[in-house]
Design a protein around this motif. Structure first.
Motif, short mmCIF file in Angstrom:
data_model
loop_
_atom_site.label_atom_id
_atom_site.label_comp_id
_atom_site.label_asym_id
_atom_site.label_seq_id
_atom_site.Cartn_x
_atom_site.Cartn_y
_atom_site.Cartn_z
N ARG A 106 10.28 -110.36 -48.24
CA ARG A 106 10.14 -110.22 -49.56
C ARG A 106 11.53 -109.50 -50.55
O ARG A 106 12.00 -110.03 -51.25
N PHE A 107 11.69 -108.33 -49.67
CA PHE A 107 12.91 -107.60 -50.40
C PHE A 107 14.10 -108.33 -50.05
O PHE A 107 15.06 -108.40 -51.10
N THR A 108 14.25 -109.24 -49.07
CA THR A 108 15.60 -110.06 -48.91
C THR A 108 15.65 -111.12 -50.07
O THR A 108 16.42 -111.26 -50.52
N LEU A 109 14.53 -111.68 -50.14
CA LEU A 109 14.26 -112.78 -51.15
C LEU A 109 14.44 -112.36 -52.62
O LEU A 109 15.34 -112.94 -53.49
N LEU A 110 14.06 -111.04 -52.97
CA LEU A 110 14.50 -110.39 -54.49
C LEU A 110 16.05 -110.27 -54.41
O LEU A 110 16.67 -110.35 -55.59
N ALA A 111 16.56 -109.85 -53.18
CA ALA A 111 18.08 -109.53 -53.20
C ALA A 111 18.92 -110.84 -53.31
O ALA A 111 19.83 -110.84 -54.21
N VAL A 112 18.43 -112.10 -52.87
CA VAL A 112 18.91 -113.14 -52.80
C VAL A 112 18.87 -113.55 -54.57
O VAL A 112 19.63 -114.28 -54.99
N LEU A 148 21.29 -117.90 -47.08
CA LEU A 148 22.00 -118.03 -45.58
C LEU A 148 22.86 -116.85 -45.35
O LEU A 148 22.64 -116.25 -44.43
N LEU A 149 23.60 -116.23 -46.57
CA LEU A 149 24.43 -115.07 -46.25
C LEU A 149 23.55 -113.91 -46.10
O LEU A 149 23.79 -113.01 -45.31
N ALA A 150 22.48 -113.86 -46.81
CA ALA A 150 21.53 -112.58 -46.83
C ALA A 150 20.76 -112.50 -45.52
O ALA A 150 20.41 -111.45 -45.19
N THR A 151 20.87 -113.59 -44.80
CA THR A 151 20.27 -113.58 -43.48
C THR A 151 21.09 -113.96 -42.25
O THR A 151 20.35 -114.31 -41.31
N ASN A 152 22.05 -113.98 -42.39
CA ASN A 152 23.07 -114.51 -41.44
C ASN A 152 22.91 -113.67 -40.19
O ASN A 152 22.84 -112.33 -40.26
N PRO A 153 23.20 -114.04 -38.99
CA PRO A 153 22.66 -113.23 -37.63
C PRO A 153 23.89 -112.26 -37.50
O PRO A 153 23.73 -111.34 -36.46
N LEU A 154 25.10 -112.22 -38.25
CA LEU A 154 26.17 -111.47 -37.81
C LEU A 154 26.08 -110.02 -38.76
O LEU A 154 26.12 -109.02 -37.87
N THR A 155 26.12 -110.06 -39.85
CA THR A 155 25.98 -109.02 -40.65
C THR A 155 24.72 -108.59 -41.50
O THR A 155 24.56 -107.52 -41.98
N ASN A 156 23.74 -109.56 -41.35
CA ASN A 156 22.37 -109.35 -41.66
C ASN A 156 21.41 -109.52 -40.70
O ASN A 156 20.31 -110.45 -41.03
N PRO A 157 21.41 -109.20 -39.43
CA PRO A 157 20.52 -109.92 -38.43
C PRO A 157 19.04 -109.16 -38.47
O PRO A 157 18.08 -109.55 -38.08
N PHE A 158 18.77 -107.97 -39.30
CA PHE A 158 17.54 -107.36 -39.21
C PHE A 158 16.82 -107.30 -40.41
O PHE A 158 15.80 -106.56 -40.70
N ILE A 173 22.46 -105.10 -54.03
CA ILE A 173 22.73 -106.20 -55.01
C ILE A 173 22.17 -105.81 -56.24
O ILE A 173 22.78 -106.27 -57.42
N PHE A 174 21.08 -105.12 -56.62
CA PHE A 174 20.92 -104.78 -57.96
C PHE A 174 22.00 -103.69 -58.51
O PHE A 174 22.33 -103.75 -59.62
N ALA A 175 22.47 -103.07 -57.50
CA ALA A 175 23.50 -102.10 -58.00
C ALA A 175 24.85 -102.87 -58.34
O ALA A 175 25.51 -102.65 -59.49
N TYR A 176 25.05 -104.10 -57.75
CA TYR A 176 26.16 -105.00 -58.32
C TYR A 176 25.92 -105.40 -59.66
O TYR A 176 26.75 -105.75 -60.46
N TRP A 177 24.44 -105.96 -59.52
CA TRP A 177 23.94 -106.48 -61.19
C TRP A 177 24.30 -105.68 -62.36
O TRP A 177 24.72 -106.09 -63.12
N LEU A 178 24.06 -104.35 -62.07
CA LEU A 178 24.29 -103.44 -63.16
C LEU A 178 25.74 -103.49 -63.25
O LEU A 178 26.05 -103.22 -64.62
N ILE A 179 26.68 -103.53 -62.49
CA ILE A 179 27.99 -103.54 -62.75
C ILE A 179 28.42 -104.75 -63.75
O ILE A 179 29.13 -104.55 -64.79
N LEU A 180 27.81 -105.93 -63.25
CA LEU A 180 28.23 -107.32 -63.93
C LEU A 180 27.55 -107.08 -65.39
O LEU A 180 28.02 -107.60 -66.41
N GLU A 181 26.23 -106.55 -65.42
CA GLU A 181 25.44 -106.62 -66.67
C GLU A 181 26.32 -105.52 -67.75
O GLU A 181 26.58 -105.66 -68.99
#
Length: 347
Positions: A106-112, A148-158, A173-181
């Motif tokens: 669920r944390f990952t889905l929110l990040a997506v 798929l990027l957030a769950t890719n087995p190379l850099t997000n395997p866990f 991702i929330f931190a980056y959203w703050l930058i764009l906001e």
């Protein structure tokens, strides 16, 4: 009888085909991890037993960090196990390891979802929306692509395991959203949240404190007129928040807290060559961010977008460097997703 044939739009047709392929890949991923997520034992990766151990300590009131000789403490700060347990209790499954893993998903889905919002924001800031009437197709493309990027087995395997990465990804991702906001609104409440977030992030994973430095760099260069005094005041608050988090940890658990969360990580051998190898292995995520920058940072858009893009590049380089402490590349997960955020408007 007159039959009105509409001229087919190859762009929309191509996107529909691409979205269909991405949806199939998402379904395959969900099918692959379903049995792992529901496994009622904490044995999938090295961190799972430590994660559950911290949950058990929370429940019985046992100190999270004890003497080195006990060898029973986690090397990460306790935010992810604590929040996972509290949320699992709210849904009535405080004793379920499967529920703990579902929380990470669920944390990952929110990040997506946050990443999709970021990408849409960049689409409008960059002017990429002009000439495209059917942005809903791009939204349908962006969601599975970023998933798929957030769950890719190379850099997000866990991110579906009992590890700090799922919640850490969401915070980044929330931190980056703050930058764009802040880029578009210049609202003061965004700066306030920026000042607080790195301290909260540190409580989840020590490396998330890097956002204190990244926020300072961004705010200094994006604000007009530039003010060293103003950025120093911000730095006082943001590093004060991180320092307060450290002080709270020391007050609760004493010297063992420093040993497990600082000394163990600091003394872990680092390899510059390994970091470079990881950059080569994860070249695709680096490449799509560079390509997006080449496409979007031209003309008048350069002044508006460069520093937000630079923060992604700096984060990617920092995460690549810190990944040299281990053979896994999960340190590079957040920057890989942010590269995808830029890639969508570039496409």
């Amino acid at each position: 009888m007159v039959i009105n044939h509409k001229r087919p739009n190859p762009v929309n047709l191509g996107l529909i085909i691409l979205v269909s392929i991405l949806a199939i890949l998402v379904a395959i991923y969900i099918f692959q991890i379903a049995d792992q997520v529901t496994l009622p034992a904490d044995i999938l990766i090295w961190s799972e037993s430590d994660f559950v151990n911290d949950v058990l300590k929370h429940r019985v009131g046992y100190p999270l960090y004890t003497e080195q000789s006990n060898n029973e403490s986690f090397i990460y700060t306790p935010g992810a196990p604590w929040l996972t347990y509290q949320l699992a209790r709210l849904v009535g499954n405080g004793n379920s390891i499967a529920e703990f893993r579902l929380m990470q998903v669920r944390f990952t889905l929110l990040a997506v979802l946050l990443a999709v919002f970021c990408s849409y924001r960049l689409i409008h800031i960059s002017g990429a929306a002009s000439g495209h009437r059917n942005l809903k197709y791009w939204g349908a493309y962006g969601l599975p692509f970023l998933f798929l990027l957030a769950t890719n087995p190379l850099t997000n395997p866990f991110v579906h395991n009992l590890h700090n990465d799922g919640l850490g990804l969401m915070i980044s991702i929330f931190a980056y959203w703050l930058i764009l906001e802040y880029m578009t609104s210049r609202k003061s409440w965004v700066v306030v949240v920026m000042a607080i977030l790195p301290g909260i992030g540190y409580m989840v994973k020590q490396s998330l404190a890097v956002w204190a430095v990244l926020f300072m760099i961004y705010l200094y260069f994006i604000q007009e007129p530039r003010s060293l005094r103003r950025i120093m005041v911000f730095g006082l608050f943001v590093f004060g928040g991180v320092g307060l988090a450290v002080i709270i940890g020391y007050a609760l658990w004493g010297e063992p807290y420093f040993y497990w969360t600082f000394t163990v990580l600091w003394e872990h051998p680092r390899s510059v060559l390994r970091s470079f190898q990881h950059l080569l292995d994860a070249w695709l995520y680096f490449a799509i961010g560079i390509i997006a920058g080449y496409v979007l940072l031209r003309g008048k858009r350069f002044q508006n977008l460069f520093w937000a893009w630079f923060i992604w590049l700096a984060l990617f380089m920092i995460e690549t460097q810190t990944s040299g402490v281990a053979w896994m590349m999960n340190h590079m997960g957040p920057a890989s997703v942010i590269a995808g955020i830029w890639f969508i408007p570039a496409v």
